[in-house]
Design an enzyme around this catalytic site. Sequence first.
Site, PDB file in Angstrom:
ATOM      1  N   ASN A  42       6.920  -3.679  -5.081  1.00 39.24           N
ATOM      2  CA  ASN A  42       5.488  -3.416  -4.914  1.00 39.24           C
ATOM      3  C   ASN A  42       4.820  -4.605  -4.221  1.00 39.24           C
ATOM      4  O   ASN A  42       5.209  -5.764  -4.410  1.00 39.24           O
ATOM      5  CB  ASN A  42       4.804  -3.044  -6.231  1.00 39.24           C
ATOM      6  CG  ASN A  42       5.040  -4.003  -7.374  1.00 39.24           C
ATOM      7  OD1 ASN A  42       6.049  -4.699  -7.424  1.00 39.24           O
ATOM      8  ND2 ASN A  42       4.108  -4.031  -8.301  1.00 39.24           N
ATOM      9  N   ILE A  43       3.852  -4.270  -3.397  1.00 41.00           N
ATOM     10  CA  ILE A  43       3.147  -5.266  -2.588  1.00 41.00           C
ATOM     11  C   ILE A  43       1.649  -5.013  -2.760  1.00 41.00           C
ATOM     12  O   ILE A  43       1.147  -3.951  -2.376  1.00 41.00           O
ATOM     13  CB  ILE A  43       3.559  -5.161  -1.106  1.00 41.00           C
ATOM     14  CG1 ILE A  43       5.069  -5.402  -0.958  1.00 41.00           C
ATOM     15  CG2 ILE A  43       2.760  -6.156  -0.256  1.00 41.00           C
ATOM     16  CD1 ILE A  43       5.627  -5.144   0.423  1.00 41.00           C
ATOM     17  N   GLU A  44       0.987  -5.981  -3.388  1.00 38.36           N
ATOM     18  CA  GLU A  44      -0.431  -5.787  -3.705  1.00 38.36           C
ATOM     19  C   GLU A  44      -1.336  -6.418  -2.648  1.00 38.36           C
ATOM     20  O   GLU A  44      -0.878  -7.073  -1.710  1.00 38.36           O
ATOM     21  CB  GLU A  44      -0.697  -6.370  -5.103  1.00 38.36           C
ATOM     22  CG  GLU A  44       0.164  -5.666  -6.145  1.00 38.36           C
ATOM     23  CD  GLU A  44      -0.165  -6.030  -7.576  1.00 38.36           C
ATOM     24  OE1 GLU A  44      -0.773  -7.090  -7.825  1.00 38.36           O
ATOM     25  OE2 GLU A  44       0.203  -5.222  -8.460  1.00 38.36           O
ATOM     26  N   CYS A  53       3.367   0.779  -3.999  1.00 49.58           N
ATOM     27  CA  CYS A  53       4.398   0.766  -5.037  1.00 49.58           C
ATOM     28  C   CYS A  53       5.790   0.539  -4.459  1.00 49.58           C
ATOM     29  O   CYS A  53       6.052   0.817  -3.284  1.00 49.58           O
ATOM     30  CB  CYS A  53       4.413   2.097  -5.780  1.00 49.58           C
ATOM     31  SG  CYS A  53       2.948   2.422  -6.733  1.00 49.58           S
ATOM     32  N   GLU A  55       8.535   2.195  -5.041  1.00 48.79           N
ATOM     33  CA  GLU A  55       9.202   3.443  -4.637  1.00 48.79           C
ATOM     34  C   GLU A  55       8.828   3.827  -3.213  1.00 48.79           C
ATOM     35  O   GLU A  55       9.669   4.190  -2.399  1.00 48.79           O
ATOM     36  CB  GLU A  55       8.804   4.589  -5.573  1.00 48.79           C
ATOM     37  CG  GLU A  55       9.141   4.389  -7.034  1.00 48.79           C
ATOM     38  CD  GLU A  55       8.011   3.741  -7.827  1.00 48.79           C
ATOM     39  OE1 GLU A  55       7.433   2.737  -7.360  1.00 48.79           O
ATOM     40  OE2 GLU A  55       7.724   4.240  -8.922  1.00 48.79           O
TER      41      GLU A  55
HETATM   42  O1  LIG Z   1       6.178   3.107 -10.763  1.00 45.72           O
HETATM   43  C1  LIG Z   1       5.414   2.192 -10.424  1.00 45.72           C
HETATM   44  C2  LIG Z   1       4.249   1.867 -11.155  1.00 45.72           C
HETATM   45  C3  LIG Z   1       3.459   0.832 -10.711  1.00 45.72           C
HETATM   46  N1  LIG Z   1       3.799   0.139  -9.587  1.00 45.72           N
HETATM   47  C4  LIG Z   1       2.993  -1.011  -9.158  1.00 45.72           C
HETATM   48  C5  LIG Z   1       1.661  -0.727  -8.533  1.00 45.72           C
HETATM   49  C6  LIG Z   1       0.921  -2.026  -8.820  1.00 45.72           C
HETATM   50  O2  LIG Z   1       1.302  -3.010  -7.864  1.00 45.72           O
HETATM   51  C7  LIG Z   1       1.488  -2.473 -10.164  1.00 45.72           C
HETATM   52  C8  LIG Z   1       0.604  -2.139 -11.348  1.00 45.72           C
HETATM   53  O3  LIG Z   1       0.287  -0.785 -11.358  1.00 45.72           O
HETATM   54  O4  LIG Z   1       2.730  -1.827 -10.279  1.00 45.72           O
HETATM   55  C9  LIG Z   1       4.944   0.440  -8.876  1.00 45.72           C
HETATM   56  O5  LIG Z   1       5.277  -0.223  -7.888  1.00 45.72           O
HETATM   57  N2  LIG Z   1       5.694   1.468  -9.310  1.00 45.72           N
HETATM   58 ZN   LIG Z   2       3.675   4.577  -7.339  1.00 49.51          ZN
END
Ligand SMILES: O=c1ccn([C@H]2C[C@H](O)[C@@H](CO)O2)c(=O)[nH]1
Ligand SMILES: [Zn+2]
Length: 132
Positions: A42-44, A53, A55
């Site tokens: 995941n990359i915020e 996310c 996935e």
């Molecule tokens: O299945 C998931 C659930 C959450 N996130 C990420 C989104 C966000 O960066 C952090 C918190 O929600 O986790 C994912 O990458 N996959």
């Molecule tokens: Zn997601």
Amino acid sequence: MKTEQLIEEAKAAREFAYVPYSKFKVGAALLTKDGKIYRGCNIENAAYSMCNCAERTALFKAYSEGDTKYTAIAVVADTVRPVPPCGACRQVISELCPSDMKIILTNLNGDVKELTMDELLPGAFSPEDLYE
Ligand SMILES: O=c1ccn([C@H]2C[C@H](O)[C@@H](CO)O2)c(=O)[nH]1
Ligand SMILES: [Zn+2]
């Protein structure tokens, strides 16, 4: 490819997560029909709604390289139960992956839940719904 191997790939991907806001690292590993693995984390973003996310990172990496046939995806996070993918990811996975594809959800405690795409998002809105 064994489930355990794919999970290890997802854990390795998780280490690259960019999560300054949630501090919640997620990793994914997508297995193609040809046996190739695409990892994703995941990359915020400071504009929170732009967070991507793990996935979807893995899927978009694969699809954008022309690798469009998949057999499994593993997802891992530090959760009490095997990490449940968010609604957005369920929708995207359902469009790009076969309905019987293996979805492997896990956590750092080693709990594993295996299900199919169909079980992950039953009754998904699909391309067929767009046209009469
Ligand atoms: O299945 C998931 C659930 C959450 N996130 C990420 C989104 C966000 O960066 C952090 C918190 O929600 O986790 C994912 O990458 N996959
Ligand atoms: Zn997601």
